[in-house]
Design an enzyme around this catalytic site. Structure first.
Site, mmCIF file in Angstrom:
data_model
loop_
_atom_site.group_PDB
_atom_site.id
_atom_site.type_symbol
_atom_site.label_atom_id
_atom_site.label_comp_id
_atom_site.label_asym_id
_atom_site.label_seq_id
_atom_site.Cartn_x
_atom_site.Cartn_y
_atom_site.Cartn_z
ATOM 1 N N GLY A 208 0.837 -1.278 0.038
ATOM 2 C CA GLY A 208 -0.010 -0.010 -0.020
ATOM 3 C C GLY A 208 0.834 1.170 -0.021
ATOM 4 O O GLY A 208 2.019 1.219 -0.445
ATOM 5 N N ASP A 319 12.661 -8.909 5.761
ATOM 6 C CA ASP A 319 12.703 -7.925 4.611
ATOM 7 C C ASP A 319 13.587 -6.931 4.866
ATOM 8 O O ASP A 319 13.282 -5.631 4.761
ATOM 9 C CB ASP A 319 11.253 -7.453 4.201
ATOM 10 C CG ASP A 319 11.223 -7.091 2.493
ATOM 11 O OD1 ASP A 319 12.316 -7.346 1.875
ATOM 12 O OD2 ASP A 319 10.301 -6.448 2.265
#
Length: 479
Positions: A208, A319
């Site tokens: 997003g 990540d």
């Protein structure tokens, strides 16, 4: 034992007072007792450890004042007593003139100079009144204190037995819920971001958008809106909430609140005015010098070490990359984006996943088999460390076929490191400091290579990374 120079006892659930036997190790240079359950006071006799350069007592239950005797440790260049229950005035003079607020954060009752970001010490001018108060306390409150002490000791015995029976740390306070008494409505977020206007867009991700929001009370925050059209985006929202409510560290992005309904989910995060590491590494208008890069990567190491070993849960970020390293107003690094992280336990430290991280940063076992562990984060951190000092992305066009960023660095280490590091970090005219700069960069890349060993069990831990980077930084600054 008498010749021991380094002693690491972090995260061993040690409790009670600091063992007096440690203080006999007068040749000790590094002592790490952080993340235990030690209580009592910091012994005055630390002054006998005249060789001490590194002392970490953070995240314990130590009380009372920081001993003035620590000012006598001439070689002490790193002190961390953060997140204890210390009180009173921070000593002045000696090595304390070089310490920063990071050394003392999380001790609400400490006082001292404004640079330590603690409250100002109150000066009592009326000595007679002070002595009178002491007398009253001694004869009136003494019995009360004694009774309280007995109750406290009994309570501590019960608590220690409880912890021992459960063989794990008691979970941290749910600080996320404490901060989230005010839940933002959708319309408040709309108003604060000017209807999610593109002029307020400060970041894009796979899940997003992130917008800058300014609210009616004057608060500025980052609003992370999860894209309902992305598969599993809302599950990622739930996961990120779950992770962030269980962790708390100065080098992790802080959650202010959240907003959630059936078709809209957003996190309201602390606003980071200096953007992310990716922007600073590759911007033509901004530059990070060697010391700034060392400090940023040390901050990241502290955060990842905490995720792996700082509490009862084991959090694997999965990540780590420059765009997930945010920088606050003081250029302190904060690790962000826990949308694909994994929650593990000390008893089950490995998991399998079908959700992969970012190409170029993933450990071999993660990319090929979906194996998630803390050692995968260590590998990603090593790649991030290489990128930060070479200014080369692991997916740079230069790396084709068998040539990777890791191999490029390995083939240049140790004799040709100056050929591969970011040329902006040094100048050929600065011959006076060139040797020190080269030594520093060689040490940094050595750590990076040890992080990126192919076999997970052969990689160093984040605890070792943090200690090594701190030593590299200290040695460089002292030259």
């Amino acid at each position: 034992m008498g010749g021991l120079s380094e002693l690491y006892l972090s995260r061993n659930e040690l409790y009670g007072s600091i063992p007096s036997t440690i203080l006999q190790l007068q040749k000790l240079v590094i002592l790490a007792l952080d993340m235990n359950r030690l209580d009592g006071t910091i012994p005055n006799s630390f002054e006998k450890m005249v060789s001490l350069e590194y002392l970490d007592l953070s995240q314990n239950n130590l009380t009372d004042q920081i001993p003035e005797s620590l000012t006598k440790l001439e070689h002490l260049n790193y002190l961390n007593v953060s997140y204890n229950e210390l009180s009173g005035e921070i000593p002045d003079g000696g090595p304390f003139s070089n310490f920063t607020a990071e050394s003392f954060i999380g001790n609400a009752e400490l006082c001292g100079p404004p640079r330590f970001q603690v409250k100002v010490c109150e000066v009592q001018n009326n000595v007679t009144r002070r002595n009178r108060k002491k007398t009253v306390l001694k004869f009136v409150l003494g019995p009360v204190a004694a009774g309280g002490l007995v109750i406290g000791v009994l309570g501590m015995i019960w608590l220690l037995n409880y912890r021992k029976r459960n063989n794990q740390l008691i979970p941290l306070t749910d600080w996320y819920d404490q901060l989230s008494h005010k839940r933002f409505s959708y319309y408040e977020l709309v108003r604060g971001t000017n209807n999610f206007d593109e002029s307020n867009l400060i970041g894009k991700g796979s899940l997003g958008m992130v917008y800058k929001g300014t609210f009616t009370n004057g608060t500025t925050a980052a609003v992370k809106v999860f894209n309902a059209q992305v598969h599993d985006a809302f599950k990622r929202f739930d996961l990120e909430c779950k992770v962030l409510r269980n962790i708390r560290h100065r080098n992790l992005v802080k959650v202010i609140s959240s907003c959630a309904n059936l078709d809209f989910k957003a996190l309201v995060l602390e606003y980071m005015p200096n953007g992310d590491l990716d922007y600073w590494l590759y911007s033509h208008n901004n530059f990070l010098d060697l010391i700034q890069r060392l400090k940023i990567m040390f901050d990241v190491a502290c955060a990842v070490e905490y995720l792996h070993q700082g509490h009862s849960l084991v959090v694997v970020h999965c990540d780590l990359k420059p765009s997930n390293i945010l920088l606050d107003g003081d250029m302190v690094a904060r690790v962000s984006d826990f949308g694909i992280s994994k929650l593990l336990t000390a008893y089950d430290p490995v998991a399998l996943t079908k959700t992969l991280g970012t190409i170029g940063y993933m450990a071999p076992e993660y990319g090929s088999e979906g194996i998630v562990s803390t050692m995968g984060d260590v590998y990603s951190y090593g790649i991030l460390l290489m990128e930060t000092f070479t200014r080369k992305k692991p997916v740079d066009d230069e790396f084709v076929g068998d040539l990777t960023l890791k191999r490029w660095v390995a083939e240049s280490y140790p004799h040709r490191v100056m050929d591969i590091v970011d040329a902006n970090l040094f100048s050929s005219d600065d011959s006076e400091h060139l040797i020190a700069i080269e030594s520093c960069l060689r040490s940094v890349l050595e750590v990076a290579l040890e992080c990126t060993v192919d076999l997970p069990q052969d990689r160093i831990t984040m605890n070792n990374v943090r200690v090594r980077l701190n030593k590299i930084q200290t040695q460089f600054l002292s030259q």
